[in-house]
Design a protein around this motif. Structure first.
Motif, short mmCIF file in Angstrom:
data_model
loop_
_atom_site.label_atom_id
_atom_site.label_comp_id
_atom_site.label_asym_id
_atom_site.label_seq_id
_atom_site.Cartn_x
_atom_site.Cartn_y
_atom_site.Cartn_z
N ARG A 202 -50.69 22.87 33.86
CA ARG A 202 -49.66 23.51 33.04
C ARG A 202 -48.43 23.96 34.00
NH1 ARG A 202 -51.14 24.96 27.72
NH2 ARG A 202 -53.29 25.19 27.39
N GLY B 133 -51.93 22.22 25.72
CA GLY B 133 -51.42 21.85 27.08
C GLY B 133 -49.92 21.50 26.94
N SER C 268 -53.56 24.54 37.82
CA SER C 268 -53.48 24.11 36.54
C SER C 268 -52.59 22.95 36.50
CB SER C 268 -53.27 25.15 35.47
OG SER C 268 -52.97 24.91 34.16
N CYS D 27 -42.66 27.66 28.01
CA CYS D 27 -43.75 28.03 29.05
C CYS D 27 -43.71 29.83 28.60
CB CYS D 27 -42.94 27.83 30.31
SG CYS D 27 -42.51 26.31 30.81
N ILE E 85 -46.64 26.77 32.69
CA ILE E 85 -46.92 28.13 33.14
C ILE E 85 -46.02 28.07 34.40
CG2 ILE E 85 -48.65 29.45 34.61
CD1 ILE E 85 -50.86 28.51 33.00
N THR F 33 -55.35 27.50 26.16
CA THR F 33 -56.09 26.60 25.35
C THR F 33 -56.59 26.96 24.06
OG1 THR F 33 -56.15 25.16 27.35
CG2 THR F 33 -57.83 24.75 25.68
N VAL G 162 -55.77 30.48 36.28
CA VAL G 162 -56.84 29.61 35.48
C VAL G 162 -57.12 30.47 34.05
CG1 VAL G 162 -59.17 28.82 35.27
CG2 VAL G 162 -57.49 28.45 37.36
N ASP H 270 -54.44 29.68 31.55
CA ASP H 270 -54.45 28.27 31.27
C ASP H 270 -55.66 28.40 29.87
OD1 ASP H 270 -55.68 25.79 30.70
OD2 ASP H 270 -54.78 25.18 32.48
#
Length: 320
Positions: A155, A129, A153, A98, A133, A118, A111, A114
């Motif tokens: 995540r 993925g 997200s 993480c 987070i 990605t 976001v 994220d």
């Protein structure tokens, strides 16, 4: 996109300065559920660039068996964040679980992280993925937006309370992080903790309490950790090896509660079966159990199993 594992044990989340190789080495042998290598507050500004590479080296070469591996980057208002993420994830992505984002104030900041993760995963050929987070709430704006942050997200795995910065952000009258401010007869943190907990649970996330800075006062740590555990938090930050065992104990069920939960689950499964009479509720000793009892028992059982506990009793079906 991969669904991240949100159920990792996090009773004890050990903070380790990313710029200190000796501490990074020692952390590998401590019984903490999670270790986060810190590029933010524990790293002086001039030490941050080198610390990124030190963290990559230790993630790739260290033995973190049984631990959730996390790196706390700097927050988006600084000039360091993007380089923290790019260097660490490109360099050690497969050995990282993480990224912790501090001082989250709105969903857009999650976001943005994220999207950056990605991009890196696609560029490097990593599984997209997989890296989660952890969002740290450290001021009034972040708390007001915590529900949106929790949903920002797939995540996101945890919502973390950051008490020191939060206390400063609301002008709380105290210099002792985590302790009650003088002059207020109730729990000054109850609303904050419950709001974080509700946002986490509504989105199937874990809720983690922040640090207790008086590292030699283990009794004080237990008291503050016990408050969060009683509400339903999953774990707490630890800043010193002496706090690890206390956190693991406080956020694990007692043996008696674990055994009782397992008995409820077994008994309910039996009594709702054909052999048990297909009952919606039944008696377990002097206690009536039903579907609500089963749900409550699942929580305690889950925490105990995650902590590696083994039961010491066994359900015996009544003789016909």
């Amino acid at each position: 996109m991969t669904t991240v594992n949100r159920l990792r044990p996090r009773r004890s989340c050990l903070a380790v300065p990313g710029s200190n190789p000796r501490f990074l080495e020692k952390a590998q042998g401590l019984p903490a559920d999670q270790v986060f290598l810190d590029l933010e507050d524990a790293c002086a500004p001039l030490a941050k660039p080198e610390a990124r590479h030190t963290i990559v080296k230790f993630l790739n070469e260290g033995d973190w068996t049984g631990k959730t591996r996390v790196v706390r980057v700097n927050d988006w208002t600084t000039e360091w964040t993007y380089r923290d993420v790019v260097t660490v994830v490109e360099g050690a992505g497969p050995n990282l679980d993480c990224i912790m984002l501090p001082k989250v104030q709105n969903a857009e900041q999650v976001v943005a992280l994220d999207l950056l993760l990605t991009q890196i995963e696609k560029t490097m050929g990593f599984e997209v993925g997989r890296i989660g987070i952890e969002a740290q709430i450290e001021n009034a704006q972040g708390l007001n937006n915590v529900n949106a942050i929790a949903q920002a997200s797939p995540r996101v795995e945890t919502i973390i309370f950051g008490p020191a910065d939060f206390m400063a952000s609301i002008n709380m009258k105290s210099l002792v992080v985590g302790e009650q401010p003088p002059g207020y007869p109730a729990d000054a943190y109850h609303y904050i903790l419950m709001k974080i907990l509700m946002a986490a649970r509504a989105n199937d996330l874990q809720a983690i309490d922040g640090p207790y800075l008086q590292i030699k006062n283990v009794d004080g740590f237990r008291a503050v950790a016990g408050r969060a555990a009683a509400l339903g938090f999953d774990g707490k930050w630890v800043l010193h090896p002496g706090q690890v065992d206390a956190a693991n104990e406080v956020f694990s069920p007692s043996q008696e509660d674990f055994d009782h939960a397992e008995l409820i689950l077994d008994a309910y499964e039996y009594y709702t079966s054909e052999a048990g009479g297909k009952k919606g509720s039944a008696m377990l000793g002097d206690e009536m159990i039903d579907e609500a009892s089963r749900k409550m028992a699942l929580v305690i059982s889950g925490k105990g199993r995650a902590a590696g506990m083994t039961r010491t009793s066994k359900f015996q079906a009544p003789e016909a």
